[in-house]
Design a protein around this motif. Structure first.
Motif, mmCIF file in Angstrom:
data_model
loop_
_atom_site.group_PDB
_atom_site.id
_atom_site.type_symbol
_atom_site.label_atom_id
_atom_site.label_comp_id
_atom_site.label_asym_id
_atom_site.label_seq_id
_atom_site.Cartn_x
_atom_site.Cartn_y
_atom_site.Cartn_z
ATOM 1 N N LEU A 121 0.837 -1.197 0.000
ATOM 2 C CA LEU A 121 0.000 0.000 0.000
ATOM 3 C C LEU A 121 0.875 1.250 0.000
ATOM 4 N N ASN A 122 0.458 2.216 -0.782
ATOM 5 C CA ASN A 122 1.148 3.500 -0.857
ATOM 6 C C ASN A 122 0.319 4.526 -0.089
ATOM 7 N N LEU A 123 0.964 5.614 0.286
ATOM 8 C CA LEU A 123 0.256 6.700 0.963
ATOM 9 C C LEU A 123 -0.088 7.779 -0.053
ATOM 10 N N VAL A 124 -1.325 8.269 0.006
ATOM 11 C CA VAL A 124 -1.690 9.462 -0.756
ATOM 12 C C VAL A 124 -2.224 10.462 0.253
ATOM 13 N N THR A 125 -1.571 11.607 0.334
ATOM 14 C CA THR A 125 -2.046 12.678 1.207
ATOM 15 C C THR A 125 -2.117 13.948 0.369
ATOM 16 N N ASN A 126 -2.749 14.978 0.897
ATOM 17 C CA ASN A 126 -2.904 16.173 0.063
ATOM 18 C C ASN A 126 -2.707 17.456 0.844
ATOM 19 N N ILE A 127 -2.399 18.478 0.075
ATOM 20 C CA ILE A 127 -2.270 19.837 0.595
ATOM 21 C C ILE A 127 -3.385 20.627 -0.085
ATOM 22 N N THR A 128 -4.299 21.197 0.710
ATOM 23 C CA THR A 128 -5.368 22.014 0.125
ATOM 24 C C THR A 128 -5.018 23.474 0.355
ATOM 25 N N ARG A 129 -4.993 24.216 -0.732
ATOM 26 C CA ARG A 129 -4.600 25.629 -0.649
ATOM 27 C C ARG A 129 -5.810 26.520 -0.375
ATOM 28 N N GLU A 130 -5.539 27.771 -0.052
ATOM 29 C CA GLU A 130 -6.623 28.710 0.253
ATOM 30 C C GLU A 130 -7.552 28.918 -0.928
ATOM 31 N N ASP A 131 -7.032 28.808 -2.155
ATOM 32 C CA ASP A 131 -7.884 28.998 -3.343
ATOM 33 C C ASP A 131 -8.695 27.740 -3.680
ATOM 34 N N GLY A 132 -8.571 26.700 -2.828
ATOM 35 C CA GLY A 132 -9.348 25.477 -3.059
ATOM 36 C C GLY A 132 -8.626 24.434 -3.897
ATOM 37 N N SER A 133 -7.489 24.804 -4.493
ATOM 38 C CA SER A 133 -6.755 23.829 -5.313
ATOM 39 C C SER A 133 -6.049 22.812 -4.415
ATOM 40 N N ILE A 134 -5.859 21.617 -4.951
ATOM 41 C CA ILE A 134 -5.282 20.523 -4.168
ATOM 42 C C ILE A 134 -4.025 20.005 -4.848
ATOM 43 N N VAL A 135 -2.996 19.758 -4.051
ATOM 44 C CA VAL A 135 -1.776 19.095 -4.518
ATOM 45 C C VAL A 135 -1.685 17.780 -3.753
ATOM 46 N N TYR A 136 -1.466 16.693 -4.478
ATOM 47 C CA TYR A 136 -1.373 15.375 -3.838
ATOM 48 C C TYR A 136 0.077 14.939 -3.715
ATOM 49 N N LEU A 137 0.381 14.243 -2.624
ATOM 50 C CA LEU A 137 1.680 13.584 -2.474
ATOM 51 C C LEU A 137 1.429 12.082 -2.476
ATOM 52 N N HIS A 138 2.156 11.378 -3.330
ATOM 53 C CA HIS A 138 2.032 9.917 -3.436
ATOM 54 C C HIS A 138 3.359 9.340 -2.961
ATOM 55 N N VAL A 139 3.312 8.501 -1.919
ATOM 56 C CA VAL A 139 4.534 8.004 -1.286
ATOM 57 C C VAL A 139 4.542 6.478 -1.302
ATOM 58 N N THR A 140 5.612 5.891 -1.841
ATOM 59 C CA THR A 140 5.726 4.424 -1.838
ATOM 60 C C THR A 140 6.635 4.004 -0.684
ATOM 61 N N PRO A 141 6.353 2.844 -0.060
ATOM 62 C CA PRO A 141 7.164 2.404 1.079
ATOM 63 C C PRO A 141 8.617 2.137 0.683
ATOM 64 N N PHE A 142 9.483 2.091 1.698
ATOM 65 C CA PHE A 142 10.898 1.784 1.470
ATOM 66 C C PHE A 142 11.052 0.392 0.864
ATOM 67 N N PRO A 143 11.982 0.246 -0.083
ATOM 68 C CA PRO A 143 12.326 -1.118 -0.512
ATOM 69 C C PRO A 143 13.089 -1.827 0.610
ATOM 70 N N TYR A 144 13.136 -3.139 0.535
ATOM 71 C CA TYR A 144 13.738 -3.960 1.592
ATOM 72 C C TYR A 144 15.170 -3.515 1.920
ATOM 73 N N GLU A 145 15.966 -3.205 0.894
ATOM 74 C CA GLU A 145 17.386 -2.835 1.101
ATOM 75 C C GLU A 145 17.514 -1.610 1.996
ATOM 76 N N VAL A 146 16.607 -0.638 1.815
ATOM 77 C CA VAL A 146 16.660 0.590 2.612
ATOM 78 C C VAL A 146 16.279 0.274 4.065
ATOM 79 N N VAL A 147 15.269 -0.581 4.242
ATOM 80 C CA VAL A 147 14.855 -0.976 5.595
ATOM 81 C C VAL A 147 16.020 -1.684 6.289
ATOM 82 N N GLU A 148 16.696 -2.562 5.552
ATOM 83 C CA GLU A 148 17.822 -3.302 6.125
ATOM 84 C C GLU A 148 18.956 -2.352 6.522
#
Length: 200
Positions: free
Chosen positions: A7-34
């Motif tokens: 599962l990936n994370l999708v979160t967002n930033i909502t601006r004062e003008d109502g526009s939205i920017v999304y951040l899509h984040v994938t989990p660390f690969p095994y090598e990075v966790v290790e």
């Protein structure tokens, strides 16, 4: 055939003008966790024991920075600073590398790397700070927890902050936005119309 339940994370930033920017984040690969297993395990334990899941999603990035600063100071004291130059990317670099930014450019949804989005001013450091805790909380928790526990635990906390866990890749998520309602402008028009009906 094994179904990929990552599962990936999708979160967002909502601006004062109502526009939205999304951040899509994938989990660390095994090598990075290790590579960073002690730091990740330690942080995860601190999230639960010192702050609790709900609070940790807000302050996780601050906790990570403090921990990295402490490690840096300890290394400096023990004279290991000379080795710093040969080190690979830090955990913060890895998080940013695995984060993509999706924004609306004149009616078309586009994706770019986190680094490019910051350099081009698509998101500001202050805007990122708003969601950075969620991103770090998700990355650390998904690195340590069993896959089947991520949705019920991490997912419920992230949901309280307006984020969601998604199995879609960044491209598939962006494409799903193209087919949904147009962003921002219709919502802000509706809000303005409603105010005109209030009797004075």
């Amino acid at each position: 055939m094994k179904i990929d339940k990552k599962l990936n994370l999708v979160t967002n930033i909502t601006r004062e003008d109502g526009s939205i920017v999304y951040l899509h984040v994938t989990p660390f690969p095994y090598e990075v966790v290790e590579e960073h297993c002690l730091l990740l395990g330690n942080l995860f334990t601190n999230f639960i024991s010192q702050v609790g899941g709900l609070g940790a999603a807000r302050v996780a990035a601050m906790m990570l920075r403090k921990k990295l600063k402490r490690e840096q100071d300890l290394n400096a004291e023990s004279g290991q600073q000379g080795q710093q130059g040969q080190q690979g990317p830090t955990i913060v670099d890895e998080i940013q590398r695995l984060t993509s930014v999706i924004w609306n450019d004149g009616g078309a949804w586009k994706t770019t790397s986190f680094d490019a989005a910051m350099k081009q001013g698509i998101i500001s450091p202050d805007e990122y700070r708003e969601v950075e805790g969620e991103v770090v909380f998700f990355m650390v928790s998904s690195a340590i927890q069993k896959a089947q526990l991520i949705a019920p635990t991490v997912g419920s906390v992230i949901g309280m902050y307006g984020g969601q866990l998604e199995s879609l890749s960044v491209t598939a998520f962006r494409d799903s936005l193209q087919t949904s309602n147009p962003p921002g402008d219709t919502q802000t028009q509706n809000a303005q119309q409603e105010t005109s009906y209030i009797p004075s």
